[in-house]
Write a protein that holds these residues in place. Sequence first.
Motif, PDB file in Angstrom:
ATOM      1  N   ARG A  49     -17.216   3.394  20.810  1.00  0.00           N
ATOM      2  CA  ARG A  49     -17.937   2.713  19.725  1.00  0.00           C
ATOM      3  C   ARG A  49     -18.979   1.739  20.251  1.00  0.00           C
ATOM      4  O   ARG A  49     -19.926   1.410  19.549  1.00  0.00           O
ATOM      5  N   ARG A  52     -24.319   3.001  23.647  1.00  0.00           N
ATOM      6  CA  ARG A  52     -25.640   3.060  23.025  1.00  0.00           C
ATOM      7  C   ARG A  52     -25.874   4.453  22.458  1.00  0.00           C
ATOM      8  O   ARG A  52     -25.226   5.408  22.856  1.00  0.00           O
ATOM      9  N   ARG A  54     -26.950   5.953  18.600  1.00  0.00           N
ATOM     10  CA  ARG A  54     -26.232   6.003  17.331  1.00  0.00           C
ATOM     11  C   ARG A  54     -26.399   7.347  16.637  1.00  0.00           C
ATOM     12  O   ARG A  54     -25.906   7.549  15.545  1.00  0.00           O
ATOM     13  N   ARG A  55     -27.096   8.276  17.269  1.00  0.00           N
ATOM     14  CA  ARG A  55     -27.283   9.582  16.645  1.00  0.00           C
ATOM     15  C   ARG A  55     -26.022  10.420  16.837  1.00  0.00           C
ATOM     16  O   ARG A  55     -25.361  10.318  17.864  1.00  0.00           O
ATOM     17  N   PRO A  56     -25.701  11.269  15.865  1.00  0.00           N
ATOM     18  CA  PRO A  56     -24.542  12.155  16.044  1.00  0.00           C
ATOM     19  C   PRO A  56     -24.636  12.997  17.309  1.00  0.00           C
ATOM     20  O   PRO A  56     -23.632  13.196  18.001  1.00  0.00           O
ATOM     21  N   ASP A  58     -25.574  12.265  20.125  1.00  0.00           N
ATOM     22  CA  ASP A  58     -25.200  11.534  21.335  1.00  0.00           C
ATOM     23  C   ASP A  58     -23.751  11.776  21.740  1.00  0.00           C
ATOM     24  O   ASP A  58     -23.392  11.590  22.891  1.00  0.00           O
ATOM     25  N   LEU A 150     -15.577   9.288  15.122  1.00  0.00           N
ATOM     26  CA  LEU A 150     -16.865   8.824  15.653  1.00  0.00           C
ATOM     27  C   LEU A 150     -18.028   9.553  14.987  1.00  0.00           C
ATOM     28  O   LEU A 150     -19.043   8.937  14.643  1.00  0.00           O
ATOM     29  N   LEU A 151     -17.868  10.860  14.774  1.00  0.00           N
ATOM     30  CA  LEU A 151     -18.934  11.635  14.151  1.00  0.00           C
ATOM     31  C   LEU A 151     -19.158  11.201  12.708  1.00  0.00           C
ATOM     32  O   LEU A 151     -20.298  10.979  12.298  1.00  0.00           O
ATOM     33  N   GLU A 153     -18.522   8.395  11.341  1.00  0.00           N
ATOM     34  CA  GLU A 153     -19.145   7.068  11.342  1.00  0.00           C
ATOM     35  C   GLU A 153     -20.650   7.191  11.594  1.00  0.00           C
ATOM     36  O   GLU A 153     -21.448   6.530  10.926  1.00  0.00           O
ATOM     37  N   ARG A 154     -21.045   8.021  12.536  1.00  0.00           N
ATOM     38  CA  ARG A 154     -22.471   8.186  12.843  1.00  0.00           C
ATOM     39  C   ARG A 154     -23.210   8.921  11.730  1.00  0.00           C
ATOM     40  O   ARG A 154     -24.422   8.814  11.631  1.00  0.00           O
ATOM     41  N   LEU A 155     -22.465   9.651  10.917  1.00  0.00           N
ATOM     42  CA  LEU A 155     -23.082  10.318   9.763  1.00  0.00           C
ATOM     43  C   LEU A 155     -23.080   9.415   8.529  1.00  0.00           C
ATOM     44  O   LEU A 155     -23.472   9.841   7.451  1.00  0.00           O
TER      45      LEU A 155
END
Length: 198
Positions: A49, A52, A54-56, A58, A150-151, A153-155
């Motif tokens: 988390r 660096r 913040r794109r999915p 990544d 994590l995915l 959250e990034r979406l």
Amino acid sequence: MTDLFQEPEDATPITPEEREGLLQSWITHRSDLNEAEQENILDGAAWARARRGRRPADLLSVDFARTLHERMFGDVWGWAGQYRQTARNIGIDTYRIPTETAALFDDVRYWVEHDTYPPDEIAIRMHHRLVAIHPFPNGNGRHARLIADLLIERLGGEPFSWGGGSLADVGELRAAYVAALQAADNHDIGPLMAFARS
């Protein structure tokens, strides 16, 4: 106290060679192992988390997945982050793991870029396929659930609740999770999506 390597009936067994990868000599019982792994998992989640990017995309790579597994289990197991080398009661043949894992992340990047499914469904489909591949000797479900969290959250969504309890213990919650995974194996993703938000 239970045997250190006594796994729930529906869990992936650890081979004797993999048992030799246990790094902590103070771990002598199953409860010790669960505690050590949980602490390591929390450290891995914090690392992920704090990264660096913040794109999915990544986090949708083989390198990220393997590094995350190592971060989640590397204080406990010497083989953390390494693909399994032996057959299991679940998962694909070992020689297919690198190719299938890379194909999964290619597919998920495509789903995200083209809005193929709603965000929750993308994350849950990814989770299911990663569990079905079963790339690591152990910790596959926990690893796949964290990547799904994590995915999402990034979406722009909230992490999943995964039934709101511990899936490490044998019981109704774990049985419901396994049943939802089996439904997804039979092309019915609905129960797993419902379980993830229950």
